[in-house]
Design a protein around this motif. Structure first.
Motif, PDB file in Angstrom:
ATOM      1  N   LEU A 178      -5.986  46.256  74.484  1.00 34.10           N
ATOM      2  CA  LEU A 178      -6.289  45.489  75.684  1.00 34.10           C
ATOM      3  C   LEU A 178      -5.020  44.839  76.201  1.00 34.10           C
ATOM      4  O   LEU A 178      -4.072  44.610  75.449  1.00 34.10           O
ATOM      5  CB  LEU A 178      -7.322  44.392  75.390  1.00 34.10           C
ATOM      6  CG  LEU A 178      -8.630  44.787  74.709  1.00 34.10           C
ATOM      7  CD1 LEU A 178      -9.492  43.541  74.456  1.00 34.10           C
ATOM      8  CD2 LEU A 178      -9.400  45.794  75.542  1.00 34.10           C
ATOM      9  N   SER A 179      -5.005  44.519  77.485  1.00 25.79           N
ATOM     10  CA  SER A 179      -3.932  43.721  78.063  1.00 25.79           C
ATOM     11  C   SER A 179      -4.562  42.577  78.844  1.00 25.79           C
ATOM     12  O   SER A 179      -5.768  42.585  79.124  1.00 25.79           O
ATOM     13  CB  SER A 179      -3.030  44.567  78.965  1.00 25.79           C
ATOM     14  OG  SER A 179      -3.764  45.116  80.039  1.00 25.79           O
ATOM     15  N   VAL A 180      -3.753  41.582  79.181  1.00 29.00           N
ATOM     16  CA  VAL A 180      -4.268  40.398  79.859  1.00 29.00           C
ATOM     17  C   VAL A 180      -5.010  40.799  81.129  1.00 29.00           C
ATOM     18  O   VAL A 180      -4.518  41.595  81.935  1.00 29.00           O
ATOM     19  CB  VAL A 180      -3.119  39.423  80.176  1.00 29.00           C
ATOM     20  CG1 VAL A 180      -3.591  38.325  81.122  1.00 29.00           C
ATOM     21  CG2 VAL A 180      -2.575  38.813  78.891  1.00 29.00           C
ATOM     22  N   GLY A 181      -6.218  40.256  81.282  1.00 33.43           N
ATOM     23  CA  GLY A 181      -7.069  40.572  82.416  1.00 33.43           C
ATOM     24  C   GLY A 181      -8.450  40.971  81.941  1.00 33.43           C
ATOM     25  O   GLY A 181      -8.815  40.783  80.775  1.00 33.43           O
ATOM     26  N   GLU A 182      -9.237  41.528  82.837  1.00 37.46           N
ATOM     27  CA  GLU A 182     -10.581  41.986  82.520  1.00 37.46           C
ATOM     28  C   GLU A 182     -10.691  43.473  82.821  1.00 37.46           C
ATOM     29  O   GLU A 182      -9.974  44.008  83.652  1.00 37.46           O
ATOM     30  CB  GLU A 182     -11.618  41.212  83.340  1.00 37.46           C
ATOM     31  CG  GLU A 182     -11.656  39.727  83.041  1.00 37.46           C
ATOM     32  CD  GLU A 182     -12.804  39.025  83.740  1.00 37.46           C
ATOM     33  OE1 GLU A 182     -13.894  39.618  83.828  1.00 37.46           O
ATOM     34  OE2 GLU A 182     -12.607  37.894  84.195  1.00 37.46           O
ATOM     35  N   ASP A 199       4.592  44.206  77.023  1.00 29.82           N
ATOM     36  CA  ASP A 199       5.144  43.011  76.399  1.00 29.82           C
ATOM     37  C   ASP A 199       4.102  42.299  75.542  1.00 29.82           C
ATOM     38  O   ASP A 199       3.148  42.918  75.070  1.00 29.82           O
ATOM     39  CB  ASP A 199       5.729  42.089  77.468  1.00 29.82           C
ATOM     40  CG  ASP A 199       4.694  41.709  78.540  1.00 29.82           C
ATOM     41  OD1 ASP A 199       3.478  41.847  78.288  1.00 29.82           O
ATOM     42  OD2 ASP A 199       5.114  41.276  79.632  1.00 29.82           O
ATOM     43  N   GLU A 200       4.268  41.000  75.361  1.00 32.79           N
ATOM     44  CA  GLU A 200       3.382  40.236  74.479  1.00 32.79           C
ATOM     45  C   GLU A 200       2.014  39.961  75.091  1.00 32.79           C
ATOM     46  O   GLU A 200       1.179  39.315  74.474  1.00 32.79           O
ATOM     47  CB  GLU A 200       4.073  38.922  74.084  1.00 32.79           C
ATOM     48  CG  GLU A 200       5.288  39.148  73.182  1.00 32.79           C
ATOM     49  CD  GLU A 200       6.071  37.879  72.925  1.00 32.79           C
ATOM     50  OE1 GLU A 200       5.977  36.943  73.761  1.00 32.79           O
ATOM     51  OE2 GLU A 200       6.785  37.809  71.908  1.00 32.79           O
ATOM     52  N   ARG A 201       1.772  40.459  76.283  1.00 30.88           N
ATOM     53  CA  ARG A 201       0.435  40.355  76.892  1.00 30.88           C
ATOM     54  C   ARG A 201      -0.428  41.572  76.573  1.00 30.88           C
ATOM     55  O   ARG A 201      -1.553  41.685  77.073  1.00 30.88           O
ATOM     56  CB  ARG A 201       0.572  40.193  78.407  1.00 30.88           C
ATOM     57  CG  ARG A 201       1.242  38.883  78.832  1.00 30.88           C
ATOM     58  CD  ARG A 201       1.548  38.858  80.300  1.00 30.88           C
ATOM     59  NE  ARG A 201       2.525  39.889  80.655  1.00 30.88           N
ATOM     60  CZ  ARG A 201       2.921  40.138  81.898  1.00 30.88           C
ATOM     61  NH1 ARG A 201       2.415  39.450  82.899  1.00 30.88           N
ATOM     62  NH2 ARG A 201       3.817  41.074  82.130  1.00 30.88           N
ATOM     63  N   GLU A 250      -4.311  34.301  78.410  1.00 34.52           N
ATOM     64  CA  GLU A 250      -3.265  33.576  77.704  1.00 34.52           C
ATOM     65  C   GLU A 250      -3.688  32.133  77.486  1.00 34.52           C
ATOM     66  O   GLU A 250      -4.238  31.498  78.381  1.00 34.52           O
ATOM     67  CB  GLU A 250      -1.958  33.608  78.492  1.00 34.52           C
ATOM     68  CG  GLU A 250      -1.336  34.987  78.637  1.00 34.52           C
ATOM     69  CD  GLU A 250      -0.001  34.928  79.349  1.00 34.52           C
ATOM     70  OE1 GLU A 250       0.799  34.021  79.005  1.00 34.52           O
ATOM     71  OE2 GLU A 250       0.247  35.760  80.232  1.00 34.52           O
ATOM     72  N   LEU A 251      -3.432  31.618  76.285  1.00 37.89           N
ATOM     73  CA  LEU A 251      -3.752  30.223  75.969  1.00 37.89           C
ATOM     74  C   LEU A 251      -2.511  29.350  76.154  1.00 37.89           C
ATOM     75  O   LEU A 251      -1.389  29.821  76.036  1.00 37.89           O
ATOM     76  CB  LEU A 251      -4.279  30.117  74.541  1.00 37.89           C
ATOM     77  CG  LEU A 251      -5.612  30.812  74.276  1.00 37.89           C
ATOM     78  CD1 LEU A 251      -5.982  30.679  72.800  1.00 37.89           C
ATOM     79  CD2 LEU A 251      -6.714  30.237  75.155  1.00 37.89           C
TER      80      LEU A 251
END
Length: 255
Positions: A185-189, A216-218, A254-255
């Motif tokens: 998965l990556s950041v998002g929906e 990257d880290e996302r 992301e937190l």
């Protein structure tokens, strides 16, 4: 370093009862030198949750068995993962990542394209390969499936993220890199995503040829392998004659 809150929820519905379900599920982020889980909850229905194991590529796998008849399967995970690419050098790569998998075996098209690609040696060469693969394919949902090979996708010039990643991995190996396919998965929906990583100077470096950017880290890896055949989210068999439909819901923030 990034802390990522993730949720992954899949429901599979069957048009008639099925039984004797045997599945390998890769539904949680893997743990290695770069990423680890702070917390994670996993649910699988209708059968009890099995103990997680690791496959030969280090992926966390739930070997699931449901003998009783059922018309729906649901598995989900949620939690917080930490991704930190500044960690110490990772172990030498599995030698398998220099070899083609079931869906990354080079054919005439891959070999022809490879002859014009930069050889392994610098990070910039890997970036150039990512740009090249992005330009070689046109993102077209619905024309390839989970059995399409890198050779077939490149010959047709179309595909989705799985195809972009497999073409990149196949060409990277032909250029002399150790390369692996990544699913996660990556950041998002949305749904699961696929990208690739190249081993360079003691680290795995991620590239997303679908989006033509660095991974990257996302990006949160759930599985790695020589190609998609080594690390599907769900793989198995059941007894019964039923059509199936699948609904996937994912989210990473992301937190």
């Amino acid at each position: 370093m990034k802390r990522l809150k993730f949720s992954f929820d899949t429901t599979v519905q069957y048009s008639a009862s099925v039984a004797g379900h045997q599945l390998a599920l890769r539904c949680v982020p893997m743990t290695d030198a770069v990423q680890h889980l702070e917390k994670c909850t996993v649910t699988i229905e209708p059968a009890p949750l099995p103990q997680p194991l690791q496959d030969g590529f280090g992926n966390t796998v739930y070997w699931y068995s449901a003998s009783e008849p059922h018309t729906e399967l649901r598995y989900a995970s949620s939690g917080v993962a930490v991704v930190d690419k500044s960690k110490a050098d990772e172990a030498a790569p599995n030698p398998a990542f220099r070899c083609p998998g079931l869906r990354t075996k080079p054919g005439r098209t891959l070999l022809q394209v490879s002859s014009a690609m930069p050889k392994a040696g610098t990070y910039e060469a890997a970036e150039a390969l990512c740009h090249a693969v992005h330009s070689l394919l046109q993102y077209t949902p619905g024309v390839t499936d989970n059995t399409t090979t890198a050779e077939e996708a490149l010959r047709g010039g179309i595909g989705v993220c799985q195809d972009y990643a497999q073409v990149f991995v196949a060409l990277a190996r032909l250029a002399g890199w150790s390369a692996r396919y990544c699913m996660g998965l990556s950041v998002g929906e949305g749904a699961t995503h696929a990208w690739a990583e190249i081993y360079y100077k003691g680290h795995w470096h991620g590239f997303d040829p679908t989006r033509d950017c660095a991974a990257d880290e996302r990006y949160l890896r759930f599985g790695v392998g020589r190609d998609s055949a080594d690390c599907p989210v769900e793989q198995g068999i059941f007894f019964g004659s039923a059509a199936q439909s699948q609904m996937i819901r994912t989210r990473v923030t992301e937190l």
